[in-house]
Design an enzyme around this catalytic site. Sequence first.
Site, PDB file in Angstrom:
ATOM      1  N   VAL A  68       1.029  -1.040   0.103  1.00  0.00           N
ATOM      2  CA  VAL A  68      -0.086   0.013   0.110  1.00  0.00           C
ATOM      3  C   VAL A  68       0.864   1.450   0.022  1.00  0.00           C
ATOM      4  CG1 VAL A  68      -1.859  -1.301   1.325  1.00  0.00           C
ATOM      5  CG2 VAL A  68       0.065   0.061   2.533  1.00  0.00           C
ATOM      6  N   SER A  69       0.423   2.352  -0.243  1.00  0.00           N
ATOM      7  CA  SER A  69       1.275   3.574  -0.317  1.00  0.00           C
ATOM      8  C   SER A  69       1.357   4.463   0.792  1.00  0.00           C
ATOM      9  CB  SER A  69       0.392   4.352  -1.452  1.00  0.00           C
ATOM     10  OG  SER A  69       0.347   4.049  -2.827  1.00  0.00           O
TER      11      SER A  69
END
Length: 207
Positions: A68-69
């Site tokens: 995920v970012s």
Amino acid sequence: MEKRYKPGEFALKINRSVGTLRLWDRSGKLPAKRLPSGQRYYTEEDLNKALRLDRPLIKKKIIVYTRVSSPKQKQDLIRQSEAMEQFCLARGYIIDEVIEEIGGGLNYTRPQFLRLMKMIENREVKILVIAFKDRLCRFGFEYFEYFLTTHEGKLVIANAQTLSPQQELIEDLMAVIHSFSSRLYGLRKYKKEISKIISEPEPTEIR
């Protein structure tokens, strides 16, 4: 014509002694080829075989990679990993390691991503499982897939688009736009400076 190596040359190539080659020849571990005169020689095929003899046995792994970012998406990361574990279970894959990472898809220096690349380079990865292409990288995916397959690995994509948040894509696109905008601004500024230099009158030479 296939290249031939004399025992001395071959021993240097594989960092072994000629005596070791004689031992391998007698034991059948690496039989030498012989000319009609009885002189021993080795080929490229023998070279590859000898190098494999010294290569340590590596356990090839089934790896799940999830990403995920931002730290705010920690729960999304957990759900993504759990979904991939269920995906593997349904297909009979016994997972050796789940690699989780928090970082942008445009950042190719992510620590876990680089560790994964090193594992692939060392031919440690048998199967790599990801939820969707962009979990690995936003651009250059085809090159990554080629790199994996040429290092004896297989890529399995679950194509679970629900695990690829749309907000991340928007943020990555904004980052690309910002990068190009900054470069464009820099080029315009540079162009103005060049134009200014060109338009300035040349200094008068005093004699």
